[in-house]
Design a protein around this motif. Structure first.
Motif, PDB file in Angstrom:
ATOM      1  N   THR A  33      -5.781  -6.205   9.805  1.00 23.61           N
ATOM      2  CA  THR A  33      -4.535  -5.613  10.282  1.00 23.61           C
ATOM      3  C   THR A  33      -3.377  -6.161   9.464  1.00 23.61           C
ATOM      4  O   THR A  33      -3.462  -7.269   8.911  1.00 23.61           O
ATOM      5  N   GLY A  34      -2.329  -5.400   9.395  1.00 17.40           N
ATOM      6  CA  GLY A  34      -1.212  -5.831   8.560  1.00 17.40           C
ATOM      7  C   GLY A  34       0.086  -5.186   8.957  1.00 17.40           C
ATOM      8  O   GLY A  34       0.129  -4.272   9.785  1.00 17.40           O
ATOM      9  N   TRP A  35       1.139  -5.707   8.375  1.00 19.42           N
ATOM     10  CA  TRP A  35       2.479  -5.154   8.555  1.00 19.42           C
ATOM     11  C   TRP A  35       3.036  -4.774   7.185  1.00 19.42           C
ATOM     12  O   TRP A  35       2.914  -5.534   6.221  1.00 19.42           O
ATOM     13  N   PHE A  36       3.633  -3.615   7.145  1.00 18.18           N
ATOM     14  CA  PHE A  36       4.311  -3.128   5.953  1.00 18.18           C
ATOM     15  C   PHE A  36       5.728  -2.741   6.364  1.00 18.18           C
ATOM     16  O   PHE A  36       6.018  -2.584   7.552  1.00 18.18           O
ATOM     17  N   ARG A  37       6.582  -2.569   5.381  1.00 16.17           N
ATOM     18  CA  ARG A  37       7.941  -2.116   5.695  1.00 16.17           C
ATOM     19  C   ARG A  37       8.428  -1.172   4.606  1.00 16.17           C
ATOM     20  O   ARG A  37       7.972  -1.208   3.471  1.00 16.17           O
ATOM     21  N   CYS A  94       2.807  -1.181  11.468  1.00 17.08           N
ATOM     22  CA  CYS A  94       1.550  -1.905  11.528  1.00 17.08           C
ATOM     23  C   CYS A  94       0.444  -0.991  11.022  1.00 17.08           C
ATOM     24  O   CYS A  94       0.551   0.235  11.117  1.00 17.08           O
ATOM     25  N   ALA A  95      -0.578  -1.590  10.482  1.00 16.83           N
ATOM     26  CA  ALA A  95      -1.660  -0.833   9.866  1.00 16.83           C
ATOM     27  C   ALA A  95      -2.983  -1.553  10.082  1.00 16.83           C
ATOM     28  O   ALA A  95      -3.010  -2.761  10.340  1.00 16.83           O
ATOM     29  N   ARG A 106      -1.827   1.909   0.063  1.00 14.35           N
ATOM     30  CA  ARG A 106      -2.721   3.032  -0.245  1.00 14.35           C
ATOM     31  C   ARG A 106      -4.133   2.796   0.270  1.00 14.35           C
ATOM     32  O   ARG A 106      -4.903   3.744   0.404  1.00 14.35           O
ATOM     33  N   TYR A 107      -4.482   1.545   0.542  1.00 16.78           N
ATOM     34  CA  TYR A 107      -5.837   1.220   0.960  1.00 16.78           C
ATOM     35  C   TYR A 107      -5.989   1.097   2.475  1.00 16.78           C
ATOM     36  O   TYR A 107      -7.051   0.750   2.966  1.00 16.78           O
ATOM     37  N   TRP A 108      -4.897   1.350   3.200  1.00 16.41           N
ATOM     38  CA  TRP A 108      -4.946   1.188   4.641  1.00 16.41           C
ATOM     39  C   TRP A 108      -5.077   2.562   5.298  1.00 16.41           C
ATOM     40  O   TRP A 108      -4.386   3.509   4.933  1.00 16.41           O
ATOM     41  N   ASP A 109      -5.970   2.634   6.303  1.00 20.07           N
ATOM     42  CA  ASP A 109      -6.359   3.924   6.852  1.00 20.07           C
ATOM     43  C   ASP A 109      -5.585   4.338   8.097  1.00 20.07           C
ATOM     44  O   ASP A 109      -5.400   5.527   8.338  1.00 20.07           O
TER      45      ASP A 109
END
Length: 121
Positions: A33-37, A94-95, A106-109
């Motif tokens: 899991t991750g966070w992007f902005r 969140c991803a 690009r690699y997160w679904d």
């Protein structure tokens, strides 16, 4: 996996904020899991990620200020943001993805709907 982010708001520089992401479906514990902005006019960028094993990864711009954590039992992911700066202003997403962390969006679904963080100077 369905994700819903919350916790954004308007704060002043130097303040703290905690974002939360609620997940549902599938085997959340086996997903990274991750966070992007994403700031206006800019590309979505990686902020922090955490593997199912607990290994954490951070963008250089937030190291030492942000902390990512997860609670697999509750299917929750958190981003504790301290010492916020105006340049942290963005929509935070969140991803999740099966397997391990990757630092490109690009690699997160799977993606949540985003929550806006605004830091005033």
């Amino acid at each position: 996996v369905q994700l819903q982010a919350s916790g954004g708001g308007l704060v002043q520089a130097g303040d703290s904020l905690r974002l939360s992401c609620a997940a549902s479906g599938r085997i959340f514990s086996e997903y990274a899991t991750g966070w992007f902005r994403q700031a206006p006019g800019k590309e979505r960028e990686f902020v922090a990620g955490i593997n199912w094993s607990g290994d954490q990864y951070y963008a250089d711009s937030v190291k030492g200020r942000f902390t990512i954590s997860r609670d697999n039992a509750k299917k929750m992911v958190y981003l504790q943001m301290n010492s916020l700066k105006p340049e942290d202003t963005a929509v935070y997403y969140c991803a999740a993805r099966p397997g391990g962390y990757r630092n490109s969006y690009r690699y997160w679904d799977y993606w949540g709907q985003g929550t806006l963080v605004t830091v005033s100077s």
